[in-house]
Enzyme design. Structure first.
Site, mmCIF file in Angstrom:
data_model
loop_
_atom_site.group_PDB
_atom_site.id
_atom_site.type_symbol
_atom_site.label_atom_id
_atom_site.label_comp_id
_atom_site.label_asym_id
_atom_site.label_seq_id
_atom_site.Cartn_x
_atom_site.Cartn_y
_atom_site.Cartn_z
ATOM 1 N N ASP A 1 0.813 -1.222 0.000
ATOM 2 C CA ASP A 1 0.000 0.000 0.000
ATOM 3 C C ASP A 1 0.837 1.258 0.000
ATOM 4 O OD1 ASP A 1 -2.487 -1.080 0.111
ATOM 5 O OD2 ASP A 1 -2.548 -1.183 2.294
ATOM 6 N N LYS B 1 -3.018 4.152 -3.814
ATOM 7 C CA LYS B 1 -3.514 5.223 -4.689
ATOM 8 C C LYS B 1 -2.412 5.691 -5.628
ATOM 9 C CE LYS B 1 -6.445 9.237 -3.918
ATOM 10 N NZ LYS B 1 -7.786 8.701 -4.094
ATOM 11 N N MET C 1 -7.416 8.988 10.237
ATOM 12 C CA MET C 1 -8.130 9.516 9.058
ATOM 13 C C MET C 1 -9.040 10.674 9.416
ATOM 14 S SD MET C 1 -9.091 5.820 7.386
ATOM 15 C CE MET C 1 -9.574 5.067 8.933
HETATM 16 N N1 SAH Z 1 -3.358 0.251 9.642
HETATM 17 C C1 SAH Z 1 -2.855 1.603 9.823
HETATM 18 C C2 SAH Z 1 -3.929 2.644 9.678
HETATM 19 C C3 SAH Z 1 -4.501 2.731 8.300
HETATM 20 S S1 SAH Z 1 -5.763 3.928 8.147
HETATM 21 C C4 SAH Z 1 -2.160 1.694 11.180
HETATM 22 O O1 SAH Z 1 -2.286 0.769 11.991
HETATM 23 O O2 SAH Z 1 -1.461 2.663 11.418
HETATM 24 C C5 SAH Z 1 -4.885 5.281 7.477
HETATM 25 C C6 SAH Z 1 -4.656 6.334 8.509
HETATM 26 O O3 SAH Z 1 -3.601 5.935 9.358
HETATM 27 C C7 SAH Z 1 -4.198 7.664 7.995
HETATM 28 O O4 SAH Z 1 -5.280 8.431 7.512
HETATM 29 C C8 SAH Z 1 -3.591 8.271 9.221
HETATM 30 O O5 SAH Z 1 -4.578 8.739 10.092
HETATM 31 C C9 SAH Z 1 -2.959 7.065 9.864
HETATM 32 N N2 SAH Z 1 -1.518 6.950 9.575
HETATM 33 C C10 SAH Z 1 -0.881 5.933 8.982
HETATM 34 N N3 SAH Z 1 0.459 6.145 8.973
HETATM 35 C C11 SAH Z 1 0.656 7.323 9.593
HETATM 36 C C12 SAH Z 1 1.803 8.086 9.924
HETATM 37 N N4 SAH Z 1 3.039 7.679 9.602
HETATM 38 N N5 SAH Z 1 1.635 9.249 10.581
HETATM 39 C C13 SAH Z 1 0.404 9.690 10.920
HETATM 40 N N6 SAH Z 1 -0.703 9.011 10.621
HETATM 41 C C14 SAH Z 1 -0.596 7.843 9.975
#
Ligand code: SAH
Length: 511
Positions: free
Chosen positions: A32, A54, A169
């Protein structure tokens, strides 16, 4: 087997050991946007890499299509790694993918990852729970609009349901979310932090409270992906817990001009100190135009008395070509002796599984020659797999000593412009803080890439750091102004010089 693996939040060091082990077995990696690309290096070079995130200007791949792809790869008998940002089961739709695998009767395992909801706050100086301040934390999706009729997220209950709320998100809906929480009875003065690209070098944090966070985030133009933390724990950041953003080079973009194969140590050191490194390797190693002579030598390997390696690149290219023919260094006959020009080259040969018989005391062609000449070379067959264009002295002298020398090109080194236009853009928009030069050749190649006058203009607002006086002199010859010279002419010395450069004084020359 299909492994659903969490990549962690971005810092490649936060990937799990188990994740690395699974990656090594992969025939295909499906990944992803939020999975750090550097992790793909853990997969074998010939593993398929399939991006399902994306792409600009294209619709995202539908979840059903991703699920179908995993099933298809699994049915083909492949070892598949499904690599997802953070943790696969935290807002990652990993559960849906797993359920489809169950339905298809395919075996799978889950390797949890460090979720961004814990890691991004930690790197921003915010523990999600803290004795005396917060005894509970809730992970919530901010994807839903709290003002809509009957949302899945029960904002009313959540508002005071946990002391710390971690929203994924949510940055796009911050205004609705914060007023929703206030309306549901949460104290308007509750501190809030938004952390964008947490744990990466480009991490950015905006802090406010429920009343003003939406405005502050808009003002800072903070875009997704970001984690939002709501709760009193946010104030711990101001007590010195924001270690990551306090590192001496945090937020600085530094350009490394060494060839990719040699950039590692410098880049790593700078990154450890918080810099965002842009590697602009001005030299590129690539396959020779014609593998014919090297392939011929490999076919005749039994006939050689000596193999001489004159560079790490030569060893790597030779091993790579053997591999292409489904061989490795065991194909070198036992009676064949091996020489290496210096310790790094010898180390690389030994890593690849072959003993080195001769390494000269001085790391130059002349010294290697006299080391070899200790044995009689008359009538001996010598193989030197090396760069297409290199110094001729070694083969010539060996021939003069009566040896029969074969010098097949194993690789080519050529000036490279890889990344030049991206770097030009960054320089033009003032997004580079420092350029480092580690040898005169790196200055010369940089100037060649951009042109003489243009280089001076592009670097006029950028700090220039050189490894030593010779490199600095070359840079001055091209009209560059030098801001820092290493006291000790080594990579650590150069790193110190860069740190000192930013320890005091204004950041940019024009600022
Ligand atoms: N499975 C992922 C979350 C996926 S949903 C996890 O456990 O982290 C996608 C959201 O994750 C983004 O919109 C953001 O809110 C958050 N996210 C993922 N990586 C991030 C990062 N490095 N810094 C801040 N937010 C992050």
């Amino acid at each position: 087997m299909i492994y659903l693996i969490g990549s962690g939040p971005g810092d490649p060091g936060l990937f799990t050991v188990k994740g690395v082990e699974c990656m090594r077995e992969a025939d295909a990696v499906v990944y992803d946007r939020l999975a750090p690309e550097a992790l793909l290096d853990h997969a074998p070079p010939n593993a398929e890499r399939i991006y399902v995130g994306k792409k600009p200007g294209e619709p995202t791949m539908a979840q059903e299509d991703i699920n179908a792809l995993l099933v298809e790869l699994g049915r083909a008998g492949k070892t598949v790694v499904r690599l997802k940002g953070g943790d696969p089961y935290v807002f990652g739709r990993g559960g849906e993918e797993a359920l489809d695998l169950v339905k298809a009767g395919l075996p799978f395992e889950v390797v949890p990852g460090v979720t961004s909801g814990i890691a991004a706050p930690a790197y921003a100086g915010i523990p999600v729970t803290h004795r005396g301040i917060s005894t509970s934390v809730a992970f919530v999706t901010g994807h839903e609009d709290p003002t809509k009729g009957e949302p899945d997220v029960n904002w009313k209950r959540l508002a005071n349901g946990a002391e710390t709320l971690v929203l994924y998100m949510g940055v796009g809906r911050l205004a609705e979310i914060s007023s929703g929480l206030i309306a549901a009875g949460r104290d308007p003065r509750t501190p809030v932090a938004c952390v964008r690209w947490g744990t990466r070098s480009e991490q950015e944090t905006v802090v406010g409270d429920l009343r003003d966070i939406a405005d502050k985030v808009a003002e800072a133009k903070l875009k997704p992906p970001a984690i939002t933390v709501v709760g009193d724990v946010v104030s711990l950041r101001d007590e010195g817990l924001d270690w990551f953003e306090r590192r001496p080079l945090f937020g600085r973009r530094v350009v490394v001009t060494r060839a990719r194969a040699q950039a590692g140590e410098l880049s790593l050191e700078l990154e450890r100190l918080g810099a965002e490194v842009f590697e602009f390797p001005t030299i590129e190693i690539r396959p020779p135009e014609d593998f014919g002579p090297l392939d011929g030598a490999i076919r005749d390997l039994d006939s050689f008395d000596w193999i001489v390696f004159t560079s790490v690149n030569g060893v790597e290219a030779f091993v790579e070509r053997l591999k292409h023919h489904a061989l490795d260094l065991r194909a070198v006959p036992r009676r064949t002796k091996v020489a290496a020009i210096g310790p790094a080259t010898a180390r690389r040969v030994e890593e690849a599984g072959l003993q080195v018989d001769v390494t000269p005391e001085e790391y130059r062609a002349e010294a290697l020659l006299s080391a070899l000449a200790e044995a009689s070379l008359v009538g001996k067959k010598i193989l030197i797999p090396r760069a297409k264009v290199a110094r001729e002295i070694l083969p010539e002298k060996l021939r003069e000593s009566g040896a029969e020398v074969t010098v097949p090109p194993a690789y080519e080194s050529a000036p490279s412009d890889e990344g030049r236009e991206r770097l030009r853009g960054l320089l033009e928009s003032g997004e580079v803080d420092c350029v480092t030069f580690t040898a005169s050749s790196t200055v010369e190649n940089f100037v060649r890439a951009f042109g003489g006058e243009e280089t001076g203009r592009l670097l006029s607002r950028v700090r220039v750091a050189c490894i030593g006086p010779i490199t600095a002199e070359t840079a001055r010859k091209y009209g560059l102004e030098i801001d820092a010279e290493a006291e000790e002419y080594t990579i650590p010395g150069l790193v110190d010089a860069v740190v000192n450069l930013f320890a005091a004084g204004p950041v940019r020359k024009d600022g």
